[in-house]
Design a protein around this motif. Structure first.
Motif, PDB file in Angstrom:
ATOM      1  N   ARG A 167     -51.034 -21.460 -19.359  1.00 36.02           N
ATOM      2  CA  ARG A 167     -50.945 -20.070 -18.886  1.00 36.02           C
ATOM      3  C   ARG A 167     -52.309 -19.419 -18.738  1.00 36.02           C
ATOM      4  N   TRP A 168     -53.269 -20.123 -18.115  1.00 35.33           N
ATOM      5  CA  TRP A 168     -54.585 -19.533 -17.916  1.00 35.33           C
ATOM      6  C   TRP A 168     -54.544 -18.347 -16.956  1.00 35.33           C
ATOM      7  N   VAL A 182     -52.714 -13.153 -19.036  1.00 37.12           N
ATOM      8  CA  VAL A 182     -53.391 -12.596 -20.207  1.00 37.12           C
ATOM      9  C   VAL A 182     -52.443 -11.606 -20.861  1.00 37.12           C
ATOM     10  N   THR A 208     -51.781 -14.903 -25.582  1.00 37.55           N
ATOM     11  CA  THR A 208     -52.973 -15.639 -25.182  1.00 37.55           C
ATOM     12  C   THR A 208     -53.825 -15.984 -26.402  1.00 37.55           C
ATOM     13  N   GLU A 256     -61.408 -15.309 -23.411  1.00 35.07           N
ATOM     14  CA  GLU A 256     -60.276 -14.484 -23.805  1.00 35.07           C
ATOM     15  C   GLU A 256     -60.244 -14.350 -25.331  1.00 35.07           C
TER      16      GLU A 256
END
Length: 297
Positions: free
Chosen positions: A194-195, A198, A202, A238
């Motif tokens: 799931r890049w 966000v 995450t 992230e």
């Protein structure tokens, strides 16, 4: 020789404002649209003071980091044991920059070491925050350089889920120190990772973006566009309050979209730095646009 200034510089154009600290890497420490902040701020920002020497390691650099947007040069990422002058994220990233000129919506800054000269302009206008940089080798010998725009979003941008998109390109897996950890795969990588999303699920992580010139982050509350030229890659970082160890303590909420000359944070020790011959220069530009949805708090 241009005069130096330690005082913060306040810039404004329309509903866009920014505060620049020349004495701390020329960092854009705060930026707002209609009074709403959109850059990251660390919980310890108020206790930071300018230091005369580069941070020798990541822990020291982070302790001096207020958040916001600054440039990492002449290196980016991990320290190079063969060049102790650089430290973590490059000597210029938290050094004193000279103020060449300034106006209500613009400031020009400069920095130099024994051989390299950097000229940097920060401009507000047309709803956009634009930064232009020129790095030139004025010395008698070639210099190895890496550069990155340490552009870290936060504030009202990260109050709700975002969907990320790029202009194609590939995802370079990295470990959390920024060192390559696998081969590049087409963006956005494996579906389960799931890049391109966000949100609260995450994990704390970083990746390289290979051959990318534009990243958008879109949610019901905001649209963010980061676009650049002159640098071929970017880093995607992230940290959404997940890391609980000091100094993060679960309190840092940040999304780094960082145009860079290499798609990793391993520093010049990794062996793929760019060579600037005497008299040679490297120029690049990065722009950030933020549009908040009307009526969304």
């Amino acid at each position: 020789m241009p005069a130096r200034a330690d005082a913060p510089l306040a810039l404004a154009a329309g509903g866009l404002t920014a505060t620049v600290l020349p004495a701390e890497g020329g960092v854009i420490v705060d930026a707002r649209l209609g009074g709403r902040p959109f850059l990251a701020a660390t919980p310890w920002a108020s206790s930071v003071t300018a230091e005369p020497e580069p941070a020798p390691d990541e822990q020291t650099w982070v302790a001096r980091w207020r958040g916001g947007w600054q440039v990492c040069l002449p290196s980016a990422g991990q320290p190079d044991p063969t060049d102790p002058r650089q430290g973590f994220h490059g000597a210029a990233s938290q050094a004193r920059w000279a103020v060449v000129e300034s106006s209500e919506a613009h400031v020009a800054l400069s920095w130099r070491d024994a051989d390299l000269v950097a000229e940097r302009a920060i401009v507000l206008g047309n709803g956009r925050l634009t930064v232009r940089t020129l790095l030139r080798n004025d010395g008698p010998a070639a210099r190895q350089v890496l550069v990155a725009e340490h552009l870290v979003l936060g504030g009202d941008v990260l109050t709700a889920p975002l969907e990320l998109a790029t202009n194609a390109g590939a995802l370079q897996p990295l470990d959390y120190s920024g060192v390559p950890d696998g081969i590049p795969v087409p963006w956005p990588g494996e579906r389960a990772e799931r890049w391109d999303i966000v949100d609260v699920a995450t994990p704390a992580r970083v990746a390289g973006l290979v051959d990318v010139r534009r990243v958008t982050a879109t949610g019901d509350h905001v649209e963010v566009v980061v676009a650049w030229h002159g640098l071929p890659h970017a880093l995607l970082w992230e940290e959404l309050g997940v890391s609980t160890e000091p100094p993060w303590n679960g309190d840092v909420v940040a999304l780094g979209i960082e145009p860079s000359s290499v798609p990793h944070g391993a520093g010049t020790a990794h062996g793929d730095a760019q060579t600037l011959a005497p008299g040679e220069s490297l120029a690049w530009e990065a722009a950030l646009e933020v549009r908040f949805a009307e009526g969304v708090a």
